[in-house]
Design a protein around this motif. Structure first.
Motif, mmCIF file in Angstrom:
data_model
loop_
_atom_site.group_PDB
_atom_site.id
_atom_site.type_symbol
_atom_site.label_atom_id
_atom_site.label_comp_id
_atom_site.label_asym_id
_atom_site.label_seq_id
_atom_site.Cartn_x
_atom_site.Cartn_y
_atom_site.Cartn_z
ATOM 1 N N ALA A 136 1.026 -1.456 -0.520
ATOM 2 C CA ALA A 136 0.226 -0.047 0.134
ATOM 3 C C ALA A 136 0.994 1.718 0.308
ATOM 4 O O ALA A 136 2.299 1.602 1.151
ATOM 5 N N VAL A 137 0.520 2.114 -0.579
ATOM 6 C CA VAL A 137 0.765 3.103 -0.767
ATOM 7 C C VAL A 137 0.379 4.346 -0.071
ATOM 8 O O VAL A 137 -1.031 4.779 -1.080
ATOM 9 N N GLU B 220 0.438 17.482 0.811
ATOM 10 C CA GLU B 220 1.301 15.967 1.485
ATOM 11 C C GLU B 220 1.165 15.545 0.202
ATOM 12 O O GLU B 220 2.100 15.007 -0.173
ATOM 13 N N LEU B 221 0.324 15.168 -0.795
ATOM 14 C CA LEU B 221 0.247 14.825 -2.189
ATOM 15 C C LEU B 221 0.850 15.793 -2.898
ATOM 16 O O LEU B 221 1.689 15.113 -3.406
ATOM 17 N N LYS B 222 1.539 16.874 -3.010
ATOM 18 C CA LYS B 222 1.969 17.931 -4.142
ATOM 19 C C LYS B 222 3.641 17.217 -3.332
ATOM 20 O O LYS B 222 4.542 17.064 -4.202
ATOM 21 N N LEU B 223 4.401 17.120 -2.110
ATOM 22 C CA LEU B 223 5.716 17.318 -1.969
ATOM 23 C C LEU B 223 5.676 15.453 -2.094
ATOM 24 O O LEU B 223 7.039 14.959 -1.866
ATOM 25 N N LEU B 224 4.961 14.845 -1.383
ATOM 26 C CA LEU B 224 5.227 13.144 -1.325
ATOM 27 C C LEU B 224 5.027 12.032 -2.417
ATOM 28 O O LEU B 224 5.582 11.281 -3.144
ATOM 29 N N SER B 225 3.928 12.661 -3.135
ATOM 30 C CA SER B 225 3.429 11.778 -4.450
ATOM 31 C C SER B 225 4.540 11.423 -5.356
ATOM 32 O O SER B 225 4.824 10.466 -5.629
ATOM 33 N N PRO B 226 5.779 12.194 -5.647
ATOM 34 C CA PRO B 226 6.706 11.952 -7.092
ATOM 35 C C PRO B 226 7.767 11.404 -5.849
ATOM 36 O O PRO B 226 8.175 10.363 -6.705
ATOM 37 N N GLN B 227 7.982 11.762 -4.609
ATOM 38 C CA GLN B 227 8.443 11.194 -3.832
ATOM 39 C C GLN B 227 8.212 9.387 -3.601
ATOM 40 O O GLN B 227 9.198 8.366 -4.029
ATOM 41 N N LEU B 228 6.925 9.078 -3.483
ATOM 42 C CA LEU B 228 6.928 7.510 -3.517
ATOM 43 C C LEU B 228 6.445 7.138 -4.284
ATOM 44 O O LEU B 228 7.011 5.792 -4.586
ATOM 45 N N ARG C 176 11.326 2.471 -8.604
ATOM 46 C CA ARG C 176 13.109 2.310 -8.156
ATOM 47 C C ARG C 176 12.831 0.566 -6.863
ATOM 48 O O ARG C 176 13.393 -0.915 -7.781
ATOM 49 N N PHE C 177 11.598 0.535 -6.548
ATOM 50 C CA PHE C 177 11.540 -1.200 -5.760
ATOM 51 C C PHE C 177 11.170 -2.315 -6.652
ATOM 52 O O PHE C 177 11.215 -3.273 -6.893
ATOM 53 N N GLN C 178 10.126 -1.557 -7.266
ATOM 54 C CA GLN C 178 9.500 -2.650 -8.467
ATOM 55 C C GLN C 178 11.198 -3.256 -9.388
ATOM 56 O O GLN C 178 11.073 -4.128 -9.897
ATOM 57 N N ALA C 179 12.115 -2.631 -9.566
ATOM 58 C CA ALA C 179 12.555 -2.344 -10.657
ATOM 59 C C ALA C 179 13.348 -4.127 -10.175
ATOM 60 O O ALA C 179 14.195 -5.082 -10.356
ATOM 61 N N SER C 180 13.393 -4.089 -8.815
ATOM 62 C CA SER C 180 14.585 -4.855 -7.895
ATOM 63 C C SER C 180 13.539 -5.923 -7.829
ATOM 64 O O SER C 180 13.591 -6.816 -7.344
ATOM 65 N N THR C 181 12.483 -5.670 -7.261
ATOM 66 C CA THR C 181 11.803 -6.717 -6.958
ATOM 67 C C THR C 181 10.179 -7.016 -7.887
ATOM 68 O O THR C 181 9.382 -6.367 -7.804
ATOM 69 N N ARG D 26 -2.410 10.773 -11.320
ATOM 70 C CA ARG D 26 -2.676 9.941 -11.923
ATOM 71 C C ARG D 26 -0.614 9.749 -12.648
ATOM 72 O O ARG D 26 -0.207 9.187 -13.432
ATOM 73 N N ARG D 27 -0.697 11.276 -12.964
ATOM 74 C CA ARG D 27 0.773 11.283 -13.737
ATOM 75 C C ARG D 27 2.203 11.255 -13.033
ATOM 76 O O ARG D 27 2.932 10.740 -13.180
ATOM 77 N N PHE D 28 2.006 10.862 -11.481
ATOM 78 C CA PHE D 28 2.788 9.946 -10.757
ATOM 79 C C PHE D 28 3.193 8.861 -10.490
ATOM 80 O O PHE D 28 3.930 7.680 -10.536
ATOM 81 N N PHE D 29 1.959 8.029 -10.706
ATOM 82 C CA PHE D 29 1.151 6.457 -10.664
ATOM 83 C C PHE D 29 0.657 6.015 -11.592
ATOM 84 O O PHE D 29 0.574 5.792 -11.900
#
Length: 86
Positions: free
Chosen positions: A37-38, A46-54, A60-65, A83-86
């Protein structure tokens, strides 16, 4: 003092109504996938600052897993902007 979180109430209700297997199938996760869950928040800042980071961390996690599958909790009315982030 524990105040709680509205999402926990929703999850608790869903647990009583749906089995783990049904929920995973509805989300497109197979038995050996990691379902993650993200939770970027609900406030605009919060959405503006955290969404790009998450989103970057999830990629990156999915690339390794490769078996990692992500479910993003999106507040009402925010889907189009996230939607542009996820």
């Amino acid at each position: 003092q524990w105040v709680g979180h509205p999402l926990l109430e929703i999850v608790d209700e869903a647990r009583r109504e749906y089995s783990r297997e049904v929920t995973r199938a509805q989300l497109g996760a197979t038995g050996d996938d990691f379902l993650i869950a993200v939770l970027p928040g609900s406030r605009a800042m919060e959405l503006k600052l955290l969404s790009p980071q998450l989103a970057d961390a999830a990629r990156r996690f999915q690339a390794s897993t490769p078996r990692a599958r992500f479910v993003v909790a999106v507040p009402r009315g925010a889907a189009a902007s996230l939607r542009r982030f996820f």
